[in-house]
Scaffold this active site. Structure first.
Site, PDB file in Angstrom:
ATOM      1  N   LYS A  91       0.757  -1.006   0.095  1.00 13.37           N
ATOM      2  CA  LYS A  91      -0.125  -0.038   0.061  1.00 13.37           C
ATOM      3  C   LYS A  91       0.919   1.241   0.055  1.00 13.37           C
ATOM      4  O   LYS A  91       1.777   1.339   0.890  1.00 13.37           O
ATOM      5  CB  LYS A  91      -0.884   0.086   1.248  1.00 13.37           C
ATOM      6  CG  LYS A  91      -1.837   1.153   1.321  1.00 13.37           C
ATOM      7  CD  LYS A  91      -2.742   1.121   2.327  1.00 13.37           C
ATOM      8  CE  LYS A  91      -2.412   1.700   3.826  1.00 13.37           C
ATOM      9  NZ  LYS A  91      -2.389   3.247   3.840  1.00 13.37           N
ATOM     10  N   ASP A 119      -3.573   4.291  -1.920  1.00  9.83           N
ATOM     11  CA  ASP A 119      -4.318   4.749  -1.035  1.00  9.83           C
ATOM     12  C   ASP A 119      -4.489   6.353  -0.893  1.00  9.83           C
ATOM     13  O   ASP A 119      -3.739   6.887  -0.083  1.00  9.83           O
ATOM     14  CB  ASP A 119      -3.952   4.308   0.293  1.00  9.83           C
ATOM     15  CG  ASP A 119      -4.691   4.847   1.530  1.00  9.83           C
ATOM     16  OD1 ASP A 119      -5.895   5.064   1.332  1.00  9.83           O
ATOM     17  OD2 ASP A 119      -4.265   4.618   2.675  1.00  9.83           O
ATOM     18  N   LYS A 125      -7.408   8.133  -1.511  1.00  8.70           N
ATOM     19  CA  LYS A 125      -8.651   8.648  -1.048  1.00  8.70           C
ATOM     20  C   LYS A 125      -8.959   9.881  -1.758  1.00  8.70           C
ATOM     21  O   LYS A 125      -9.521  11.019  -1.185  1.00  8.70           O
ATOM     22  CB  LYS A 125      -8.416   8.963   0.578  1.00  8.70           C
ATOM     23  CG  LYS A 125      -8.009   8.137   1.560  1.00  8.70           C
ATOM     24  CD  LYS A 125      -8.107   8.400   2.974  1.00  8.70           C
ATOM     25  CE  LYS A 125      -7.807   7.086   3.936  1.00  8.70           C
ATOM     26  NZ  LYS A 125      -6.484   6.745   3.714  1.00  8.70           N
ATOM     27  N   ASP A 152     -13.662  14.765  -4.734  1.00 11.29           N
ATOM     28  CA  ASP A 152     -13.900  16.084  -5.478  1.00 11.29           C
ATOM     29  C   ASP A 152     -15.043  15.940  -6.321  1.00 11.29           C
ATOM     30  O   ASP A 152     -15.774  14.970  -6.248  1.00 11.29           O
ATOM     31  CB  ASP A 152     -12.443  16.285  -6.380  1.00 11.29           C
ATOM     32  CG  ASP A 152     -12.031  17.981  -6.474  1.00 11.29           C
ATOM     33  OD1 ASP A 152     -13.113  18.612  -6.765  1.00 11.29           O
ATOM     34  OD2 ASP A 152     -11.202  18.326  -6.357  1.00 11.29           O
ATOM     35  N   THR A 177     -13.434  15.960 -12.046  1.00  8.57           N
ATOM     36  CA  THR A 177     -12.226  15.976 -11.386  1.00  8.57           C
ATOM     37  C   THR A 177     -11.707  14.627 -11.155  1.00  8.57           C
ATOM     38  O   THR A 177     -10.587  14.061 -11.273  1.00  8.57           O
ATOM     39  CB  THR A 177     -12.070  17.084 -10.405  1.00  8.57           C
ATOM     40  OG1 THR A 177     -12.648  18.307 -10.953  1.00  8.57           O
ATOM     41  CG2 THR A 177     -10.490  17.186  -9.991  1.00  8.57           C
ATOM     42  N   THR A 184     -11.380   6.489  10.599  1.00  9.54           N
ATOM     43  CA  THR A 184     -11.560   6.164  12.030  1.00  9.54           C
ATOM     44  C   THR A 184     -11.383   7.224  13.098  1.00  9.54           C
ATOM     45  O   THR A 184     -11.277   7.076  14.375  1.00  9.54           O
ATOM     46  CB  THR A 184     -10.787   4.909  12.203  1.00  9.54           C
ATOM     47  OG1 THR A 184      -9.276   5.216  11.718  1.00  9.54           O
ATOM     48  CG2 THR A 184     -11.095   3.523  11.768  1.00  9.54           C
ATOM     49  N   ARG A 219      -2.843  -6.644  14.237  1.00 15.03           N
ATOM     50  CA  ARG A 219      -1.803  -6.914  15.540  1.00 15.03           C
ATOM     51  C   ARG A 219      -1.667  -8.255  15.500  1.00 15.03           C
ATOM     52  O   ARG A 219      -2.863  -8.961  15.807  1.00 15.03           O
ATOM     53  CB  ARG A 219      -1.896  -6.074  16.830  1.00 15.03           C
ATOM     54  CG  ARG A 219      -2.098  -4.515  16.552  1.00 15.03           C
ATOM     55  CD  ARG A 219      -0.605  -3.967  16.156  1.00 15.03           C
ATOM     56  NE  ARG A 219      -0.464  -2.515  15.987  1.00 15.03           N
ATOM     57  CZ  ARG A 219      -0.532  -1.897  14.922  1.00 15.03           C
ATOM     58  NH1 ARG A 219      -0.999  -2.525  13.858  1.00 15.03           N
ATOM     59  NH2 ARG A 219      -0.548  -0.844  14.796  1.00 15.03           N
ATOM     60  N   ARG A 247       2.839  -1.322  11.020  1.00 12.95           N
ATOM     61  CA  ARG A 247       4.047  -1.342  11.815  1.00 12.95           C
ATOM     62  C   ARG A 247       4.450  -2.682  12.391  1.00 12.95           C
ATOM     63  O   ARG A 247       5.579  -3.179  12.601  1.00 12.95           O
ATOM     64  CB  ARG A 247       4.047  -0.496  12.945  1.00 12.95           C
ATOM     65  CG  ARG A 247       4.113   1.034  12.367  1.00 12.95           C
ATOM     66  CD  ARG A 247       3.454   2.026  13.390  1.00 12.95           C
ATOM     67  NE  ARG A 247       1.845   1.727  13.517  1.00 12.95           N
ATOM     68  CZ  ARG A 247       0.953   2.661  14.036  1.00 12.95           C
ATOM     69  NH1 ARG A 247       1.673   3.553  14.898  1.00 12.95           N
ATOM     70  NH2 ARG A 247      -0.156   2.571  13.954  1.00 12.95           N
TER      71      ARG A 247
HETATM   72  O1  C5P Z   1       0.949   0.614  11.400  1.00 16.48           O
HETATM   73  P1  C5P Z   1      -0.414   0.143  11.062  1.00 16.48           P
HETATM   74  O2  C5P Z   1      -0.372  -1.442  10.812  1.00 16.48           O
HETATM   75  O3  C5P Z   1      -1.297   0.581  12.242  1.00 16.48           O
HETATM   76  O4  C5P Z   1      -0.971   0.889   9.838  1.00 16.48           O
HETATM   77  C1  C5P Z   1      -2.135   0.796   9.348  1.00 16.48           C
HETATM   78  C2  C5P Z   1      -2.330   1.317   7.758  1.00 16.48           C
HETATM   79  O5  C5P Z   1      -3.644   1.600   7.568  1.00 16.48           O
HETATM   80  C3  C5P Z   1      -1.652   2.909   7.943  1.00 16.48           C
HETATM   81  O6  C5P Z   1      -1.235   2.987   6.503  1.00 16.48           O
HETATM   82  C4  C5P Z   1      -2.915   3.649   8.202  1.00 16.48           C
HETATM   83  O7  C5P Z   1      -2.958   4.966   7.582  1.00 16.48           O
HETATM   84  C5  C5P Z   1      -3.960   2.904   7.381  1.00 16.48           C
HETATM   85  N1  C5P Z   1      -5.418   2.859   7.818  1.00 16.48           N
HETATM   86  C6  C5P Z   1      -5.545   2.752   9.145  1.00 16.48           C
HETATM   87  N2  C5P Z   1      -6.858   2.885   9.700  1.00 16.48           N
HETATM   88  C7  C5P Z   1      -8.037   3.427   8.560  1.00 16.48           C
HETATM   89  C8  C5P Z   1      -7.598   3.447   7.488  1.00 16.48           C
HETATM   90  C9  C5P Z   1      -6.209   3.318   7.050  1.00 16.48           C
HETATM   91  O8  C5P Z   1      -5.062   2.227  10.066  1.00 16.48           O
HETATM   92  N3  C5P Z   1      -9.214   3.465   9.056  1.00 16.48           N
END
Ligand code: C5P
Length: 232
Positions: A32, A59, A61, A64, A68, A119, A181, A211
């Site tokens: 992504k 990604d 998002k 508009d 466009t 979120t 996680r 992460r």
């Molecule tokens: O590091 P982590 O696993 O939390 O990253 C989650 C990824 O998903 C990030 O790129 C974050 O911007 C994206 N994301 C999110 N929650 C959302 C939409 C996108 O964590 N509702």
């Protein structure tokens, strides 16, 4: 496309991203690319990652007026990405225009998915700033239904919402879910999390993992562990 693990490459430079991806010598991960990397490294980073054989969820998002968004989607589609997204809040006409823009002359197009509500938006913000008086969960499901009726392929949602989205919009409607996680890893700033194995049980189609993989001591092992829990 079947179930897959998408690595959120939240890096700020092309160099850092490519060095990270160089570590994956076996299975080529789906990646992504978000606004930070795209705005700093430009479309060239998309071409380079594509050239290396990865699939890409871009990604950005979009939100508009329909014309466009249609033209912008046409530009993104020519980069040969696999998934694009937009805000369902832009309305059904915008979503339909986006699909038109994405469709290539040969009739193929990237998948198009919608963000329902970020979120970071809570019930108070929804009511007091956006002036939407409905419960947040209902707004999310209504926006998902709008996306489905506009012809989109799915939504980005919490893994906890994936089952409900499938119930409302059908099992073929994709759920792409961040907030993943391992049972033994820190939740960082994510509030509503699931393990890859739980996400699989919930029927999520794609998990977006940042992460847990990018900050791991051994990112390749962390990625393989995600795949083992979610797909294999
Ligand atoms: O590091 P982590 O696993 O939390 O990253 C989650 C990824 O998903 C990030 O790129 C974050 O911007 C994206 N994301 C999110 N929650 C959302 C939409 C996108 O964590 N509702």
């Amino acid at each position: 496309m079947g179930k897959d693990v998408i690595i959120a490459c939240d890096f700020s430079s092309a160099e850092e991203t490519l060095t990270f991806l160089d570590r994956f010598t076996g299975r080529k991960p789906f990646v992504k690319i978000g606004m930070e990397l795209f705005y700093s490294a430009g479309p060239e980073i998309v071409r380079e990652i594509k050239k290396r054989g990865h699939r890409i969820f871009l990604d950005l998002k979009l939100h508009d007026i329909p014309n466009t968004v249609k033209k912008s989607m046409a530009a993104l589609s020519s980069l040969d990405v696999d998934i694009c997204n937009l805000h369902a809040a832009g309305g059904t006409a915008m979503m339909k225009a986006a699909l038109e823009g994405l469709t290539r002359p040969d009739g193929t197009r990237p998948l198009l998915i919608a963000v329902t509500q970020l979120t970071s938006i809570d019930q108070r913000t929804l009511e007091e700033e956006l002036h939407i008086r409905e419960p947040l969960a209902d707004v999310v499901m209504d926006y998902a239904r709008n996306a489905a009726s506009a012809g989109l392929d799915g939504v980005v949602c919490s893994p906890l919402e994936a089952g409900k989205v499938h119930e409302a919009c059908g099992n073929g409607f994709l759920t792409v879910t961040p907030g993943i996680r391992f049972a033994d890893s820190s939740s960082d700033d994510q509030k509503r999390i699931m393990t890859p194995a739980q996400a699989r049980t919930e029927g999520c189609d794609y998990i977006v993992v940042g992460r847990v993989i990018t900050a791991a001591e051994d990112p390749v092992a962390a990625y393989e562990r995600c795949c083992a829990e979610f797909i294999d």
